[in-house]
Design an enzyme around this catalytic site. Sequence first.
Site, short mmCIF file in Angstrom:
data_model
loop_
_atom_site.label_atom_id
_atom_site.label_comp_id
_atom_site.label_asym_id
_atom_site.label_seq_id
_atom_site.Cartn_x
_atom_site.Cartn_y
_atom_site.Cartn_z
N TYR A 101 0.87 -1.17 0.00
CA TYR A 101 0.00 0.00 0.00
C TYR A 101 0.91 1.23 0.00
O TYR A 101 1.44 1.64 1.03
CB TYR A 101 -0.93 0.01 1.21
CG TYR A 101 -1.75 1.28 1.33
CD1 TYR A 101 -2.43 1.79 0.24
CD2 TYR A 101 -1.82 1.97 2.54
CE1 TYR A 101 -3.17 2.96 0.33
CE2 TYR A 101 -2.55 3.14 2.65
CZ TYR A 101 -3.24 3.62 1.55
OH TYR A 101 -3.96 4.79 1.64
N ASP B 191 -2.11 -1.58 -3.95
CA ASP B 191 -2.45 -0.22 -4.32
C ASP B 191 -1.16 0.60 -4.32
O ASP B 191 -0.65 0.97 -3.26
CB ASP B 191 -3.46 0.33 -3.30
CG ASP B 191 -3.83 1.78 -3.56
OD1 ASP B 191 -3.37 2.35 -4.57
OD2 ASP B 191 -4.59 2.35 -2.74
#
Length: 564
Positions: free
Chosen positions: A146, A185
């Site tokens: 992330y 992500d």
Amino acid sequence: MEHNPFGYQPWREKRTFEAMFDTLEADIVVFQETKIQRKDLRDDMVLVPGWDCYFSLPKAKKGYSGVVIYTRNATCAPIRAEEGVTGVLCPPNSSTSYRDLPEEQQIGGYPTVQQLSKCGVDAAALDSEGRCVILEFPAFVLLGIYSPANRDETRDGFRLGFMNALDARIRNLVAMGKRVFVAGDLNVARGEADSASAAEAIRKRISTEDEFISTPARRLFNHMLSDGRVIGERDEGRELPVLHDICRSFHPDRRGMYTCWEQRINARPGNYGSRIDYVLCSLDMKEWFLDSNIQEGLMGSDHCPVYAVFKEFVPLRGTDVNIRDIMNPPGTFRNGQRLQEYSSKNLLPLSGRLIPEFCKRRNIKDMFLNRPYASGKDTFSGLQTQQISGSIVEQMPSTDEVKNHSMNRVSGLSKVEDRAVRKRSPAKETFASNQPKRRKYTAGTAAGIPNKSLQTNQGQQSLEGFFKPKQNKDEGMGDAEEFKEDSRLASLDIFESDSHTASMSEELQDPGSHMGPSSMGERSAAESSAETGVSETHASATVLGDETVVDPINLLDVSTTTWS
């Protein structure tokens, strides 16, 4: 903003992680931006039947960021697990960092001192926000990422520092000869085709594509990709690409393949978003995949899942190998057939199942009997595995077994209590015959201490004699002494109960609990992520045995990996 994925189909029917994973038909699931604290972890998150999990929770900002990877025990089991990109964090219950462990215990590829100096941010700070979980399988090293978002200028240095460290770790692993798989992500759109806002700005001649792909984070990301476009000369040490964009390779000309939408402007119905979630692999793995795509129809977050499907047989050292043979510890599978059952011995130190709140459980009776915690080994003693159609199904003890065990515990306790019942005079027995019988239990008898040991001079224990005339020395002596003895024992029972209740309350407090969740997201208009809020404390529901209604966890970015 919507935070409840279980309010949408297909999650609405069965609101469990197990049902969700079955719907995704995945064997490895990677969540990013979980935004939960350790105290928010519950049984339905950690003890998912047939699955193991590996969490990285923020160390500084509590309830912020966070990554977790779930693996299906029937098909895959990692051989090593770490959290953090730089290797400066320590495994659970250890003061030695990952990078200082013996070589056979390391995943390796840690950024060097020179590489970390280019990050401009302290290594411990980079890994303090819970942004990376790394699992090693014999087939490859999986990184669940992330990456920081481009929220404002104050975070630009941290964002570039994290991406520099990630680039160094990936390149070092590839240089070691290890294959790498990256899912998560990354908070960066690699080109104009991956961003609706960029395409609009270029169409309106507000900016050019060269300007868009030349921003620092985007330029660095394109250095990693085999088909990434880099304007000008490549950076030193990044002369060659190291990653392959799996999803884009299956849809090279597809536009509008976005994975994130700004919900404040309801951008999803019009598909005005950006592709910032990826499944990537090292160049020597690009022929391993059967399919890859996004699942834009799955609702519940401002992101949609991205997945990649492995082929059943993959090329390895000049021959085709069944993917399951190299997704488990050596000797577990051969030619796709399981040879060794999955057991608690496969658990790694970072496993969520070994978190003390879930591993060292105590029965409520054990608390009052002052019995110690069960060991991690005992926790799994009731776990059985059964081979069904080539897969492993975990089975908990049957209801009859649990009932018999509970009856044995109760009957054993009753025998102890019987020894603590004291004889009463006929007068008192007549009065008691009209009342429900109560059996007295004392800590002394439970520990095997004779009752006589309790008969010490503790002063007057009752008000007998203060409110009625004194009796003769020989008159009513038996009843008075017995009343006195019973009063003393009753006060002892209350004291023991209070002390154990206090210790139980202390057990329910998590010494490592985090502060409250952050109320701010960290996503720009084109690259936002939804928040998740989880506030239920697992200890009260689990230890005290109260029946509670579990609120659904908010699921955000989901990257799934599976094979046919």
